[in-house]
Design a protein around this motif. Structure first.
Motif, PDB file in Angstrom:
ATOM      1  N   MET A   1       5.366  -5.827  -0.970  1.00 24.04           N
ATOM      2  CA  MET A   1       4.470  -5.028  -1.811  1.00 24.04           C
ATOM      3  C   MET A   1       5.284  -3.968  -2.515  1.00 24.04           C
ATOM      4  SD  MET A   1       1.007  -3.003  -0.672  1.00 24.04           S
ATOM      5  CE  MET A   1       0.035  -2.117  -1.884  1.00 24.04           C
ATOM      6  N   ASP A   3       5.176  -0.864  -3.622  1.00 19.92           N
ATOM      7  CA  ASP A   3       4.435   0.390  -3.559  1.00 19.92           C
ATOM      8  C   ASP A   3       5.420   1.491  -3.218  1.00 19.92           C
ATOM      9  OD1 ASP A   3       2.842   2.564  -2.856  1.00 19.92           O
ATOM     10  OD2 ASP A   3       1.238   1.295  -2.072  1.00 19.92           O
ATOM     11  N   GLN A   4       5.449   2.526  -4.031  1.00 15.58           N
ATOM     12  CA  GLN A   4       6.398   3.617  -3.825  1.00 15.58           C
ATOM     13  C   GLN A   4       5.789   4.765  -3.020  1.00 15.58           C
ATOM     14  OE1 GLN A   4       9.582   3.155  -4.765  1.00 15.58           O
ATOM     15  NE2 GLN A   4       8.802   1.113  -5.309  1.00 15.58           N
ATOM     16  N   THR A   5       4.588   4.548  -2.474  1.00 10.79           N
ATOM     17  CA  THR A   5       3.954   5.588  -1.680  1.00 10.79           C
ATOM     18  C   THR A   5       4.838   5.961  -0.500  1.00 10.79           C
ATOM     19  OG1 THR A   5       1.787   4.646  -2.215  1.00 10.79           O
ATOM     20  CG2 THR A   5       1.880   6.214  -0.393  1.00 10.79           C
ATOM     21  N   THR A   7       6.213   6.958   3.094  1.00 11.58           N
ATOM     22  CA  THR A   7       5.717   6.512   4.396  1.00 11.58           C
ATOM     23  C   THR A   7       4.738   7.504   4.997  1.00 11.58           C
ATOM     24  OG1 THR A   7       7.768   5.322   4.805  1.00 11.58           O
ATOM     25  CG2 THR A   7       6.416   5.839   6.724  1.00 11.58           C
ATOM     26  N   ARG A  10       1.314   6.870   3.802  1.00 15.29           N
ATOM     27  CA  ARG A  10       0.726   5.566   4.082  1.00 15.29           C
ATOM     28  C   ARG A  10       0.005   5.550   5.429  1.00 15.29           C
ATOM     29  NH1 ARG A  10       6.307   2.365   3.319  1.00 15.29           N
ATOM     30  NH2 ARG A  10       6.690   2.760   1.102  1.00 15.29           N
ATOM     31  N   THR A  46      -3.771   5.130  -1.986  1.00 17.88           N
ATOM     32  CA  THR A  46      -2.904   3.970  -2.206  1.00 17.88           C
ATOM     33  C   THR A  46      -2.201   3.551  -0.924  1.00 17.88           C
ATOM     34  OG1 THR A  46      -1.076   5.405  -2.897  1.00 17.88           O
ATOM     35  CG2 THR A  46      -2.516   4.519  -4.635  1.00 17.88           C
ATOM     36  N   GLY A  47      -2.053   4.488   0.025  1.00 11.64           N
ATOM     37  CA  GLY A  47      -1.440   4.149   1.299  1.00 11.64           C
ATOM     38  C   GLY A  47      -2.248   3.119   2.069  1.00 11.64           C
ATOM     39  N   TYR A  49      -3.714   0.536   0.856  1.00 13.57           N
ATOM     40  CA  TYR A  49      -3.421  -0.812   0.369  1.00 13.57           C
ATOM     41  C   TYR A  49      -2.037  -1.301   0.772  1.00 13.57           C
ATOM     42  CZ  TYR A  49      -7.702  -0.144  -2.204  1.00 13.57           C
ATOM     43  OH  TYR A  49      -9.024   0.080  -2.527  1.00 13.57           O
ATOM     44  N   TRP A  50      -1.262  -0.436   1.383  1.00 12.83           N
ATOM     45  CA  TRP A  50      -0.001  -0.880   1.958  1.00 12.83           C
ATOM     46  C   TRP A  50      -0.264  -1.747   3.186  1.00 12.83           C
ATOM     47  CZ3 TRP A  50       4.929  -0.644   0.325  1.00 12.83           C
ATOM     48  CH2 TRP A  50       5.939  -0.940   1.259  1.00 12.83           C
ATOM     49  N   HIS A  51      -1.382  -1.463   3.876  1.00 18.78           N
ATOM     50  CA  HIS A  51      -1.703  -2.143   5.126  1.00 18.78           C
ATOM     51  C   HIS A  51      -2.814  -3.186   4.988  1.00 18.78           C
ATOM     52  CE1 HIS A  51       0.797   0.823   7.109  1.00 18.78           C
ATOM     53  NE2 HIS A  51       0.090   1.784   6.546  1.00 18.78           N
TER      54      HIS A  51
END
Length: 208
Positions: A1, A3-5, A7, A10, A46-47, A49-51
């Motif tokens: 993914m 995604d630059q969010t 850690t 997230r 947005t964190g 959608y990392w998971h």
């Protein structure tokens, strides 16, 4: 993914799931949404959608957690070693007293959610059938007839569901103290002092 969010924004999958389960228990399925969860956790939306792909993926993960923890652990407790039916019933009663084995609040929340979700109701029905079969097998293993085992199993399950739906409030100590009497009602046999002692030693704490 891609995604630059960061850690720290997230969180973790477990963190999001824990928050979703808590919100489900507190306010019902309609309250379990991404933005309220992010706000509660103080994390980036947005964190999430990392998971999880989307809200539906989160809800599926919640159901899988419930199936594995509540039904899975309940079945495992019915299969734990026991020299007699009273010890076996004490093993099962561990579920009602140990939140790490069985999440009673989540079980009630799932049941409430299933009233408006036919697919979830089917999964709930299967889970209840698994629980019924496991407990009934526990009774028949210890010498009860199929008919008697079925009735005693329904007594156990309906009592627990009643506890959940009525949201019975009692101290930890009082509930533990009543368990030996429940075991006698459920099994028709008075547990020995040694069986009671082993059970109590697992649950006695410094806090009531």
């Amino acid at each position: 993914m891609n995604d630059q969010t960061p850690t720290r924004q997230r969180g973790s999958e477990t963190l999001w799931l824990d928050a979703a389960a808590q919100l489900l228990c507190e306010a019902g399925i309609d309250a379990v949404k991404v933005m309220p969860l992010a706000k509660r956790l103080g994390l980036s939306r947005t964190g999430f959608y990392w998971h999880f792909r989307d809200r539906e993926a989160l809800l599926e993960a919640l159901i899988l957690r419930w199936e594995a923890k509540n039904t899975g652990n309940l079945v495992a407790r019915t299969e734990a070693f026991a020299e007699n039916i009273c010890e076996a019933m004490f093993n099962l009663c561990d579920c009602w007293l140990d939140d790490t084995l069985f999440d009673s609040r989540l079980d009630l929340a799932i049941r409430n959610w299933a009233r408006t979700d036919a697919a979830l109701q089917e999964r709930l029905n299967r889970a209840d059938e698994q629980r019924l079969t496991a407990i009934q097998s526990m009774f028949t293993y210890h010498g009860y007839s199929e008919a008697e085992a079925e009735v005693r199993t329904m007594t156990v399950l309906y009592t627990q569901i009643g506890y959940l739906s009525m949201q019975v409030q009692e101290s930890h100590w009082k509930r533990i103290a009543r368990v030996p009497d429940y075991v006698e009602v459920f099994t028709g046999q008075r547990p020995s002092e040694s069986d009671v002692g082993r059970f109590m030693s697992r649950h006695l704490t410094e806090q009531a």
